[in-house]
Every structure is written in structure tokens, then in C-alpha cells.
Design a protein around this motif. Structure first.
Motif, mmCIF file in Angstrom:
data_model
loop_
_atom_site.group_PDB
_atom_site.id
_atom_site.type_symbol
_atom_site.label_atom_id
_atom_site.label_comp_id
_atom_site.label_asym_id
_atom_site.label_seq_id
_atom_site.Cartn_x
_atom_site.Cartn_y
_atom_site.Cartn_z
ATOM 1 N N ALA A 10 0.826 -1.204 0.000
ATOM 2 C CA ALA A 10 0.000 0.000 0.000
ATOM 3 C C ALA A 10 0.864 1.259 0.000
ATOM 4 O O ALA A 10 0.568 2.239 -0.701
ATOM 5 N N LEU A 11 1.941 1.231 0.778
ATOM 6 C CA LEU A 11 2.833 2.396 0.858
ATOM 7 C C LEU A 11 3.496 2.676 -0.489
ATOM 8 O O LEU A 11 3.543 3.833 -0.944
ATOM 9 N N ILE A 12 3.982 1.638 -1.129
ATOM 10 C CA ILE A 12 4.630 1.813 -2.442
ATOM 11 C C ILE A 12 3.624 2.359 -3.452
ATOM 12 O O ILE A 12 3.948 3.264 -4.239
ATOM 13 N N PHE A 13 2.396 1.844 -3.430
ATOM 14 C CA PHE A 13 1.373 2.331 -4.360
ATOM 15 C C PHE A 13 1.096 3.812 -4.140
ATOM 16 O O PHE A 13 1.087 4.604 -5.091
ATOM 17 N N LEU A 14 0.840 4.206 -2.884
ATOM 18 C CA LEU A 14 0.458 5.582 -2.607
ATOM 19 C C LEU A 14 1.586 6.561 -2.907
ATOM 20 O O LEU A 14 1.371 7.602 -3.553
ATOM 21 N N LEU A 15 2.804 6.240 -2.447
ATOM 22 C CA LEU A 15 3.940 7.121 -2.707
ATOM 23 C C LEU A 15 4.247 7.199 -4.201
ATOM 24 O O LEU A 15 4.488 8.285 -4.746
ATOM 25 N N GLY A 16 4.218 6.040 -4.853
ATOM 26 C CA GLY A 16 4.511 5.999 -6.278
ATOM 27 C C GLY A 16 3.477 6.734 -7.096
ATOM 28 O O GLY A 16 3.809 7.463 -8.043
ATOM 29 N N TYR A 17 2.202 6.562 -6.756
ATOM 30 C CA TYR A 17 1.131 7.236 -7.490
ATOM 31 C C TYR A 17 1.287 8.746 -7.384
ATOM 32 O O TYR A 17 1.195 9.471 -8.388
ATOM 33 N N GLU A 18 1.510 9.231 -6.170
ATOM 34 C CA GLU A 18 1.648 10.676 -5.986
ATOM 35 C C GLU A 18 2.819 11.209 -6.792
ATOM 36 O O GLU A 18 2.716 12.255 -7.455
ATOM 37 N N TRP A 19 3.948 10.520 -6.777
ATOM 38 C CA TRP A 19 5.157 10.972 -7.473
ATOM 39 C C TRP A 19 4.944 10.967 -8.984
ATOM 40 O O TRP A 19 5.280 11.918 -9.686
ATOM 41 N N ILE A 20 4.352 9.898 -9.499
ATOM 42 C CA ILE A 20 4.173 9.764 -10.949
ATOM 43 C C ILE A 20 3.142 10.760 -11.478
ATOM 44 O O ILE A 20 3.355 11.425 -12.496
ATOM 45 N N VAL A 21 2.008 10.873 -10.779
ATOM 46 C CA VAL A 21 0.913 11.717 -11.277
ATOM 47 C C VAL A 21 1.212 13.197 -11.096
ATOM 48 O O VAL A 21 0.959 14.010 -11.990
ATOM 49 N N TYR A 22 1.769 13.572 -9.952
ATOM 50 C CA TYR A 22 1.942 14.992 -9.642
ATOM 51 C C TYR A 22 3.367 15.489 -9.828
ATOM 52 O O TYR A 22 3.629 16.690 -9.644
#
Length: 490
Positions: A10-22
Motif C-alpha cells: 500500500a505504501l509503495i502504491f500511494l507514494l509511487g502514485y503521488e510521485w508519478i501523477v503529480y
């Protein structure tokens, strides 16, 4: 999956999503550059609670303050909860990391209690990615993620209660419902979960009703005594006052008119979202509510499991009705994000195929730019800006020097007022030393000489009507920069 694997995933998904999208690494988010002015009020109150137990100055609006204490319109319970991880998660982005903590904790409780398979967990992540907004709020200093964690944890502990009936699970469930209610009054609807699980045992039902009543009474006391009044009437209690005067018919008419007006506005916002205007909070909520209701009706017809869908529908409808009747419709829209997570999690639990179909529908809407809030350019994550950082540091030094000269314990002497709607950048309020209070005052209110100014400091824009008043009354210039001008009362 083990608990550690769930958390890491879950942590990798949330951190990665924020970094990639924003395009901003989470550890480089710079809140003073944010355009969301509410964030500074949350951040500074949490820092004050962690360091001093409570703010030393007043938080409020238009030179107001709570009857008891120094918190703004959302405290003190919110900040006492945030202080639990906040004592460990320090720093300028402490509120953001606390949000991440709450979401991960709720995610873990739900996944482990529901025994979700890896494909279902991936589906949950995919749906959140399509929704976009819930993830964005995690990486902010707003309190929505606390409620994400609470509803997921309520659902998870409810599953444990139904499966095991253990006293520990019951205690955790009731404690979570009480905490949620003390933070937001309409969360009283979450008590539907323990009440439904207690049925038909009379003793258990009475204990749950007592807990719900006590937590509701507690939140009403907090609202009336410990909250600073807002700019406007943020919670409409007109029907309640009518009923107290036994004006039952008038209360019903008032409620019906307001509900119809609010639903009309909801429909207009949903149609606007379908036309590609961005946002789409209500559109997404209505989609998830409809899918859940259809699945519930079908399960009833087929005599299939539908307990959790019934609880989620009941909770969502009660909360939605409360939002329509008691809050301003535009501002209430973001509150539906919490209900989105509850409905989505419930679909994954009892109706995984409709959940997958709903996720596909969200993906289509996102691809069309309807619910992808990044599409309109106003939903980005603030990155580091050297110019703002330099001014924040300089202003903080000036305020720290001034505060060192303050004697006495008058909270107004440790309060800075922000001239709302002037040119001053709200992010400069992060320069207030920890413990100082922040007033959000409309510029028209501060410019009106019939209103006394109690705050020791005023932040405004150069050339504003507020500045003209301050100069006429002999206020002293403390700091002047590109993003704000600050005066100190003589």
C-alpha cells in the motif's frame, strides 16, 4: 499476505502514485506554496498541540475564538487524534505523514479482516487511482484521510466482530465509532454498524445506543463550547430549533425545501462533470451508490449475502442527507469522498465483479478528464519554491524576535490575523512560530473601523484597504516582502 506485505504494498502504491501523477516526490512537498488555505490552520494547530498541548494564540475567523480553549472550528478532537502519530511524525509536513499513517492503518485493518486476495487489493488500488482525489488529499494537510482510515477500520473491525464476537473487537469498533462522531457529528451514522451487529440482543443494543448517545452529546458540546465560530453558519440547525419549539410542520417544510434545492444543485454539478468541467465528486458518489444499491437489491432477491452492503448504504444515505440539509452543497461535495471509499470497500467485500465493473467505469471517466481533477490544472501538489521559502524564513525570524519581547499570557498577543481576499499569500502563515494562533479575517471585516482588531499582528497585501487602516491607526511595519506585508500593533 502478511501484515507487513500489505503495508509495504500500500505504501509503495500511494507514494509511487503521488510521485508519478503529480511529479513531486512526497518528501519534497512544500506546503507554504499550496493554494489550499485551510491547510495552514490544520498544520499549525497540530504543531501547537504536539509542542504545547494546545495553541497559545487564538485560532478563529473574523477575530473570533472558541468559548473554551483556543482551537478553530474543527478542534480540539481532530488534533488530539492527529497528535497520536504526530508525536513521532514531526517536521513541516507532519500533518501529511499523519494522513498517510491513518490511511495505511485503516487499509491494513480492512484488508486483513476481510482477508482480501491480492487481485482484490490491486483492484482497490486501481479504483483509488481512477478516483484520484482521495489519494491527492492524503498528501495534503486536510483531515479527509483521517476519515478514510476510520471508515475502513470500522468496516474491518465490524468484520472481526461478526466473525469472532470477541470483546476486544467490540471495544475497538465502538471506540472507532465514538472517535469518528467526536470529530464530525454526522459520523453518528457509523454507529449503524455496531447496532446492526448487536441485533437482536437487547443488552448489546442498549450499550451501543448509549455509546452513540454519549459520543453525539460529546460532539455537540465540543461544537458549542470548543469551536471558534466560522465566517458563516457552517451547520444549519434551523429545523432542530423549530422542533424544539414544537413547530413540527414548519420544520418539515423547511427540511423538504432545503433538500430539494440541494439535490437540484447536486444534479447540476453531476451534469457539469459529465460535460467535462472537471471535479465530479457527486457524480462518482452517485455512481457508487447506484451500483451498491443494485447489488443490494439483487442479493436480496437471490437471498445472497448483503449485510455489509446494507450497512454501507444506510450509512451513506444518512450522511449524504445530513450533508444536504446541514452544510453548504458546494463545500459538502468533498465529504462524499469518504463515502466513496466505504462503498468501494464494501463492493470489494461482497460483490467483487460489480466492483471491477465500477472501476472500469471510473477509468473511462478519468480518461475522459471528467473526474481526473488534475485535468483542470488546479489540483496539483505544491513543490519547493525558493522565493517563498526565503520569505517564510525571513518572516519567521521577524515574528520570533517580536514574540520574544511579549510579556503576559494574553492569547491575542500570540495571534496573527490574515487579511483574507487580499493579495497576501496564505502560505506565508507557515512562518508563524509554533504555538501562535491564526485568525482568518475577511478583508472587508478588518477594513471596517467599527470592528476592533485584537490580534497583535496583521498580514495583508501592499496598498490594501486594511493596510490603509493600519497606517492610519499607527501600526508598525514588521515585515514587507513580495508575498505579504505584516504589521504589529503598537
Amino acid at each position: 499476505m502478511t501484515a507487513l506485505a500489505v503495508l509495504v504494498g500500500a505504501l509503495i502504491f500511494l507514494l509511487g502514485y503521488e510521485w508519478i501523477v503529480y511529479q513531486v516526490p512526497p518528501w519534497q512537498i512544500y506546503l507554504p506554496a499550496s493554494s489550499w488555505s485551510d491547510e495552514v490552520l490544520y498544520s499549525k494547530q497540530l504543531a501547537a498541540v504536539v509542542q504545547y498541548g494546545a495553541p497559545q494564540g487564538y485560532f478563529g475567523f473574523n477575530e473570533s475564538h472558541a468559548e473554551i480553549g483556543t482551537f478553530a472550528a474543527w478542534g480540539p478532537m481532530v488534533f488530539l487524534l492527529y497528535a497520536i502519530p504526530g508525536f513521532v511524525l514531526r517536521g513541516d509536513n507532519a500533518f501529511l505523514w499523519c494522513n498517510l499513517f491513518f490511511v495505511l492503518a485503516g487499509w491494513l485493518v480492512f484488508v486483513r479482516a476481510a482477508r482480501l486476495s491480492v487481485p482484490r487489493q490491486l483492484l482497490f488500488a486501481a479504483a483509488l487511482a481512477c478516483l484520484n482525489a482521495p489519494v491527492r488529499y492524503i498528501f495534503s494537510a486536510m483531515q479527509e484521510p483521517l476519515h478514510y482510515g476510520l471508515v475502513l477500520a470500522v468496516l474491518g473491525t465490524g468484520l472481526l466482530v461478526r466473525r469472532t464476537g470477541r470483546k476486544g473487537a467490540w471495544a475497538a469498533l465502538c471506540a472507532l465509532c465514538a472517535a469518528a462522531t467526536l470529530v464530525r457529528p454526522y459520523n453518528i451514522a457509523l454507529w449503524l454498524y455496531p447496532l446492526a451487529l448487536a441485533w437482536p440482543r437487547r443488552g448489546a443494543l442498549l450499550r451501543c445506543l448509549a455509546g452513540a448517545g454519549a459520543s453525539l452529546a460529546g460532539t455537540l458540546v465540543l461544537m458549542s463550547k470548543f469551536y471558534a465560530p466560522y465566517f458563516f453558519t457552517n451547520v444549519d440547525l434551523t429545523p432542530v430549533s423549530m422542533l424544539a419549539r414544537l413547530q413540527v410542520l414548519s420544520a418539515c417544510k423547511y427540511t423538504a425545501r432545503k433538500l430539494l434545492t440541494a439535490l437540484e444543485q447536486v444534479g447540476q454539478e453531476a451534469v457539469a462533470a459529465l460535460q467535462g468541467d472537471g471535479g465530479g465528486y457527486y457524480l462518482v458518489f452517485l455512481l457508487l451508490l447506484t451500483v451498491t444499491a443494485v447489488c443490494f437489491a439483487w442479493a436480496l432477491y437471490r437471498k445472497a449475502p448483503c449485510f455489509w452492503k446494507g450497512c454501507a448504504l444506510g450509512t451513506s444515505l444518512v450522511v449524504f442527507a445530513a450533508l444536504m440539509l446541514m452544510y453548504r452543497t458546494t463545500e459538502a461535495s468533498r465529504h462524499t469522498l469518504v463515502l466513496d471509499l466505504l462503498l468501494l470497500a464494501t463492493l470489494l467485500l461482497e460483490s467483487p465483479r460489480p466492483a471491477a465493473g465500477t472501476t472500469a467505469g471510473l477509468a473511462v471517466l478519468t480518461a475522459a478528464g471528467i473526474v481526473a481533477l488534475t485535468a483542470n490544472g488546479g489540483f496539483g501538489v505544491p513543490g519547493y519554491r525558493p522565493a517563498i521559502a526565503g520569505e517564510v524564513e525571513a518572516l519567521q525570524a521577524a515574528l520570533t524576535r517580536s514574540q520574544a519581547q511579549v510579556q503576559g499570557d494574553d492569547p491575542w498577543d500570540r495571534t496573527i490575523a490574515y487579511s483574507f481576499l487580499d493579495d497576501a499569500h496564505a502560505g506565508m502563515l507557515y512562518a508563524a512560530p509554533t504555538g501562535m494562533g491564526v485568525q482568518f479575517d475577511e478583508n472587508s471585516y478588518l477594513a471596517d473601523t467599527s470592528h476592533s482588531i485584537y490580534s497583535r499582528y496583521i498580514m495583508t497585501g501592499p496598498g490594501s484597504a486594511v493596510e490603509q487602516r493600519l497606517l492610519a491607526e499607527g501600526w508598525e511595519l514588521l515585515y514587507q516582502g513580495e508575498y505579504c506585508t505584516v504589521y504589529e500593533r503598537p
